[in-house]
Write an enzyme that holds these catalytic residues in place. Structure first.
Site, PDB file in Angstrom:
ATOM      1  N   GLU A   1      41.872  14.959  37.494  1.00  0.00           N
ATOM      2  CA  GLU A   1      41.587  15.853  38.626  1.00  0.00           C
ATOM      3  C   GLU A   1      42.111  15.230  39.907  1.00  0.00           C
ATOM      4  O   GLU A   1      41.545  14.254  40.406  1.00  0.00           O
ATOM      5  CB  GLU A   1      40.083  16.125  38.714  1.00  0.00           C
TER       6      GLU A   1
ATOM      7  N   LYS B   1      30.613  27.224  31.631  1.00  0.00           N
ATOM      8  CA  LYS B   1      31.935  27.828  31.856  1.00  0.00           C
ATOM      9  C   LYS B   1      32.441  28.469  30.568  1.00  0.00           C
ATOM     10  O   LYS B   1      32.974  29.572  30.578  1.00  0.00           O
ATOM     11  CB  LYS B   1      32.952  26.762  32.281  1.00  0.00           C
TER      12      LYS B   1
ATOM     13  N   PHE C   1      24.003  27.803  36.251  1.00  0.00           N
ATOM     14  CA  PHE C   1      24.196  26.378  36.553  1.00  0.00           C
ATOM     15  C   PHE C   1      24.617  26.228  38.007  1.00  0.00           C
ATOM     16  O   PHE C   1      24.812  27.223  38.719  1.00  0.00           O
ATOM     17  CB  PHE C   1      25.257  25.779  35.617  1.00  0.00           C
TER      18      PHE C   1
ATOM     19  N   ASP D   1      24.251  28.567  41.361  1.00  0.00           N
ATOM     20  CA  ASP D   1      23.765  29.917  41.034  1.00  0.00           C
ATOM     21  C   ASP D   1      22.444  30.294  41.727  1.00  0.00           C
ATOM     22  O   ASP D   1      22.298  31.437  42.161  1.00  0.00           O
ATOM     23  CB  ASP D   1      23.617  30.093  39.514  1.00  0.00           C
TER      24      ASP D   1
ATOM     25  N   HIS E   1      33.356  35.368  39.858  1.00  0.00           N
ATOM     26  CA  HIS E   1      34.693  34.798  40.003  1.00  0.00           C
ATOM     27  C   HIS E   1      35.266  34.455  38.629  1.00  0.00           C
ATOM     28  O   HIS E   1      36.405  34.752  38.319  1.00  0.00           O
ATOM     29  CB  HIS E   1      34.610  33.561  40.902  1.00  0.00           C
TER      30      HIS E   1
ATOM     31  N   ASP F   1      39.217  25.644  37.249  1.00  0.00           N
ATOM     32  CA  ASP F   1      38.641  24.897  38.352  1.00  0.00           C
ATOM     33  C   ASP F   1      38.008  25.899  39.312  1.00  0.00           C
ATOM     34  O   ASP F   1      38.599  26.932  39.617  1.00  0.00           O
ATOM     35  CB  ASP F   1      39.720  24.070  39.062  1.00  0.00           C
TER      36      ASP F   1
HETATM   37  P1  ITT Z   1      34.870  20.742  34.239  1.00  0.00           P
HETATM   38  O1  ITT Z   1      35.647  20.074  35.347  1.00  0.00           O
HETATM   39  O2  ITT Z   1      34.602  19.833  33.081  1.00  0.00           O
HETATM   40  O3  ITT Z   1      35.455  22.044  33.830  1.00  0.00           O
HETATM   41  P2  ITT Z   1      32.884  21.039  36.348  1.00  0.00           P
HETATM   42  O4  ITT Z   1      31.516  21.659  36.385  1.00  0.00           O
HETATM   43  O5  ITT Z   1      33.018  19.655  36.921  1.00  0.00           O
HETATM   44  O6  ITT Z   1      33.410  21.103  34.835  1.00  0.00           O
HETATM   45  P3  ITT Z   1      34.632  21.997  38.467  1.00  0.00           P
HETATM   46  O7  ITT Z   1      35.269  20.675  38.719  1.00  0.00           O
HETATM   47  O8  ITT Z   1      35.503  23.218  38.432  1.00  0.00           O
HETATM   48  O9  ITT Z   1      33.881  22.007  37.054  1.00  0.00           O
HETATM   49  O10 ITT Z   1      33.483  22.163  39.498  1.00  0.00           O
HETATM   50  C1  ITT Z   1      33.012  23.380  39.866  1.00  0.00           C
HETATM   51  C2  ITT Z   1      31.651  23.220  40.528  1.00  0.00           C
HETATM   52  O11 ITT Z   1      31.461  24.361  41.400  1.00  0.00           O
HETATM   53  C3  ITT Z   1      30.522  23.273  39.515  1.00  0.00           C
HETATM   54  O12 ITT Z   1      30.119  21.978  39.098  1.00  0.00           O
HETATM   55  C4  ITT Z   1      29.412  23.989  40.306  1.00  0.00           C
HETATM   56  O13 ITT Z   1      28.699  23.072  41.076  1.00  0.00           O
HETATM   57  C5  ITT Z   1      30.191  24.933  41.218  1.00  0.00           C
HETATM   58  N1  ITT Z   1      30.374  26.236  40.551  1.00  0.00           N
HETATM   59  C6  ITT Z   1      31.535  26.775  40.083  1.00  0.00           C
HETATM   60  N2  ITT Z   1      31.318  27.955  39.489  1.00  0.00           N
HETATM   61  C7  ITT Z   1      29.996  28.175  39.572  1.00  0.00           C
HETATM   62  C8  ITT Z   1      29.150  29.191  39.130  1.00  0.00           C
HETATM   63  O14 ITT Z   1      29.600  30.217  38.427  1.00  0.00           O
HETATM   64  N3  ITT Z   1      27.854  29.094  39.376  1.00  0.00           N
HETATM   65  C9  ITT Z   1      27.351  28.051  40.055  1.00  0.00           C
HETATM   66  N4  ITT Z   1      28.067  27.028  40.496  1.00  0.00           N
HETATM   67  C10 ITT Z   1      29.386  27.077  40.261  1.00  0.00           C
END
Ligand code: ITT
Length: 197
Positions: A39, A15, A144, A147, A172, A68
């Site tokens: 969260e 991220k 990640f 993707d 996004h 998020d």
């Molecule tokens: P933080 O809460 O520490 O920021 P996180 O990975 O747990 O990290 P989220 O709670 O926002 O973040 O979860 C988003 C999930 O959605 C993430 O773990 C992925 O599985 C999926 N996701 C979000 N954006 C993505 C992307 O650009 N590519 C692939 N998967 C994505």
């Protein structure tokens, strides 16, 4: 141009990398900070992001960004949505492919909500969406999460088959963070006193 550094509360290094690609041309760099994650459970990414940003501000006592995000699949009524992180850790990419086996309507979207807490009672929110489809099988090794199974509209490759720079052009996250960059650039005079630490 002097670089503007802002804290971001996340443990997800991808991220941070993608956000910084989007913010580079605005002269902004996000620096990850360790903040206990608050969260709440909600169907609404905005609500989750705003709550987390306020909690992070209360902990750090300085401006902080939270993001998020989630994958919303039409044929699954928006699942996994706000639960994407948990679903990724449990059933993973293969689990989603299994749920989608034989499903013709493969439309899906990634949504990112960026919440920027400038004060406890001042939180700006920016949203980015990318529409696409769920691939028939996992492809690619970049990025990640989901993707390897997400193909943005107008492409044949999955996000995992693109470089971070290319993904961020459509993604996004790229869209949401470019909105943040534009807003900061427009309001910089008002924000400078708050952002200087
Ligand atoms: P933080 O809460 O520490 O920021 P996180 O990975 O747990 O990290 P989220 O709670 O926002 O973040 O979860 C988003 C999930 O959605 C993430 O773990 C992925 O599985 C999926 N996701 C979000 N954006 C993505 C992307 O650009 N590519 C692939 N998967 C994505």
């Amino acid at each position: 141009m002097e670089l503007l550094r802002i804290s971001v509360a996340t443990k997800n290094r991808h991220k941070v990398e993608e956000a910084n690609i989007a913010l580079k041309s605005f002269g902004i760099e996000l620096v990850p900070v360790d903040v206990p994650k608050v969260e709440i459970q909600s169907d609404d990414l905005r609500e989750i992001a705003i709550y987390a940003a306020r909690a992070a501000y209360q902990y750090l006592r300085r401006p902080v960004v939270v993001e998020d995000s989630g994958l919303f699949i039409d044929a699954l009524n928006g699942f996994p949505g706000p639960y994407s992180s948990y679903v990724y850790r449990t059933i993973g990419v293969e689990g989603i492919l299994k749920l989608m086996r034989g499903v013709e309507d493969r439309r899906a979207r990634f949504v990112a909500v960026v919440a920027f807490a400038l004060r406890e009672d001042w939180i700006e929110v920016f949203e980015g969406v990318v529409e696409g489809t769920i691939a028939e099988e996992a492809r690619g090794s970049h990025g990640f999460g989901f993707d390897p199974i997400f193909v943005p509209f107008g492409e044949t490759r999955t996000f995992a088959e693109m470089s971070s720079e290319e993904k961020t052009r459509y993604s996004h996250r790229g869209r949401a963070f470019r909105k943040l960059g534009e807003w900061i650039a427009k309001n910089i005079d008002k924000l400078k006193p708050l952002l200087q630490t």
